[in-house]
Design an enzyme around this catalytic site. Structure first.
Site, PDB file in Angstrom:
ATOM      1  N   GLN A   1      69.919  78.891 -26.803  1.00  0.00           N
ATOM      2  CA  GLN A   1      69.936  79.430 -25.429  1.00  0.00           C
ATOM      3  C   GLN A   1      71.267  79.149 -24.733  1.00  0.00           C
ATOM      4  OE1 GLN A   1      65.913  77.523 -24.426  1.00  0.00           O
ATOM      5  NE2 GLN A   1      66.000  79.249 -23.022  1.00  0.00           N
TER       6      GLN A   1
ATOM      7  N   GLY B   1      62.246  72.496 -21.314  1.00  0.00           N
ATOM      8  CA  GLY B   1      62.864  72.418 -22.628  1.00  0.00           C
ATOM      9  C   GLY B   1      64.053  73.363 -22.658  1.00  0.00           C
TER      10      GLY B   1
ATOM     11  N   HIS C   1      62.301  79.641 -30.082  1.00  0.00           N
ATOM     12  CA  HIS C   1      63.685  80.035 -29.791  1.00  0.00           C
ATOM     13  C   HIS C   1      64.571  79.933 -31.035  1.00  0.00           C
ATOM     14  CE1 HIS C   1      63.806  80.822 -25.515  1.00  0.00           C
ATOM     15  NE2 HIS C   1      63.210  79.689 -25.209  1.00  0.00           N
TER      16      HIS C   1
ATOM     17  N   CYS D   1      60.576  80.976 -18.925  1.00  0.00           N
ATOM     18  CA  CYS D   1      61.685  80.590 -19.805  1.00  0.00           C
ATOM     19  C   CYS D   1      62.984  80.700 -19.023  1.00  0.00           C
ATOM     20  CB  CYS D   1      61.705  81.533 -21.006  1.00  0.00           C
ATOM     21  SG  CYS D   1      63.023  81.186 -22.177  1.00  0.00           S
ATOM     22  N   LEU D   2      63.891  79.754 -19.237  1.00  0.00           N
ATOM     23  CA  LEU D   2      65.178  79.797 -18.527  1.00  0.00           C
ATOM     24  C   LEU D   2      66.010  81.015 -18.947  1.00  0.00           C
ATOM     25  CD1 LEU D   2      66.163  76.022 -18.628  1.00  0.00           C
ATOM     26  CD2 LEU D   2      65.261  77.309 -16.684  1.00  0.00           C
TER      27      LEU D   2
ATOM     28  N   HIS E   1      56.923  76.840 -27.795  1.00  0.00           N
ATOM     29  CA  HIS E   1      57.853  77.708 -27.064  1.00  0.00           C
ATOM     30  C   HIS E   1      59.297  77.390 -27.472  1.00  0.00           C
ATOM     31  CE1 HIS E   1      59.275  79.815 -23.277  1.00  0.00           C
ATOM     32  NE2 HIS E   1      60.350  79.179 -23.678  1.00  0.00           N
ATOM     33  N   GLU E   2      59.657  76.099 -27.480  1.00  0.00           N
ATOM     34  CA  GLU E   2      61.046  75.717 -27.795  1.00  0.00           C
ATOM     35  C   GLU E   2      61.389  76.039 -29.242  1.00  0.00           C
ATOM     36  OE1 GLU E   2      63.087  75.262 -25.488  1.00  0.00           O
ATOM     37  OE2 GLU E   2      61.431  75.159 -24.062  1.00  0.00           O
TER      38      GLU E   2
HETATM   39 NI    NI Z   1      62.414  79.310 -23.308  1.00  0.00          NI
END
Ligand code: NI
Length: 191
Positions: free
Chosen positions: A54, A49, A148, A102-103, A144-145
């Site tokens: 981000q 995701g 953000h 997480c990215l 999680h998404e």
């Molecule tokens: Ni993330």
């Protein structure tokens, strides 16, 4: 399409609360192009995701997709989904604990608790309403998404810091056990 730069933990943008976007903005060619770029960037980074915030756009849009993901080989697949202005509401009291990465948090994973079932209300990229219930591991990915969009990262939710692990050490010491744990969750919730 353009690959976008992904903000890394410590960058203040990741701690902002993203703003709601209007129907007019969503319909604009600029935002539609941005959504294409967001998806392309998620694919390029092998993310499960990616939230707009981000990639330095603090608006309430995120993308999710899991398709035999090499970063998360044990995750059940999720079709490509774009959430606009999503609202998540837990369904029931059940929760489970699982590792997340997480990215925006390079080379780190840790264990967090997630609601096992959440109602997802949002619009899709064309402004059409989405109203569904996400379950199990997939419910965790949605949470999680959407975190953000409120400036939260998974590291905030890791209550036991001894679970923090690099990806290499995760593969060495924890992955086998986590695969079994995830299989049990998938068997219970269907995803
Ligand atoms: Ni993330």
């Amino acid at each position: 399409m353009t690959l976008l730069k992904i903000a890394q933990i410590g960058n203040p943008i990741l701690r902002q609360k993203a703003r709601t976007i209007t129907a007019e903005e969503l319909a604009s060619p600029g935002i539609q192009r941005f959504i294409d770029d967001l998806v392309e960037t998620m694919h390029d980074a092998n993310g499960a995701g990616l939230a707009a915030i981000q990639v330095y756009r603090p608006i309430r849009i995120c993308a999710l997709e899991v398709k035999d993901n090499p970063r998360y080989p044990y995750k059940p697949n999720i079709p490509l989904t774009i959430l606009v202005n999503p609202v998540l509401t837990p369904v029931g009291d059940e929760r489970f604990e699982n590792y997340e990465g997480c990215l925006s948090v390079p080379d780190l994973r840790g264990k967090v608790w997630r609601h096992a079932e959440v109602r997802v209300q949002a619009q899709d990229r064309h402004g059409q309403p989405i109203d569904m219930v996400a379950r199990g591991i997939t419910a965790g990915t949605y949470q999680h998404e959407c975190d953000h969009l409120d400036g939260k990262l998974f590291v905030d939710l890791v209550h036991d810091p001894t679970t923090f692990t690099t990806w290499k050490e995760f593969a060495r010491y924890r992955e086998a056990e986590v695969r079994e744990h995830v299989s049990a969750i998938v068997a219970r919730y269907g995803s």
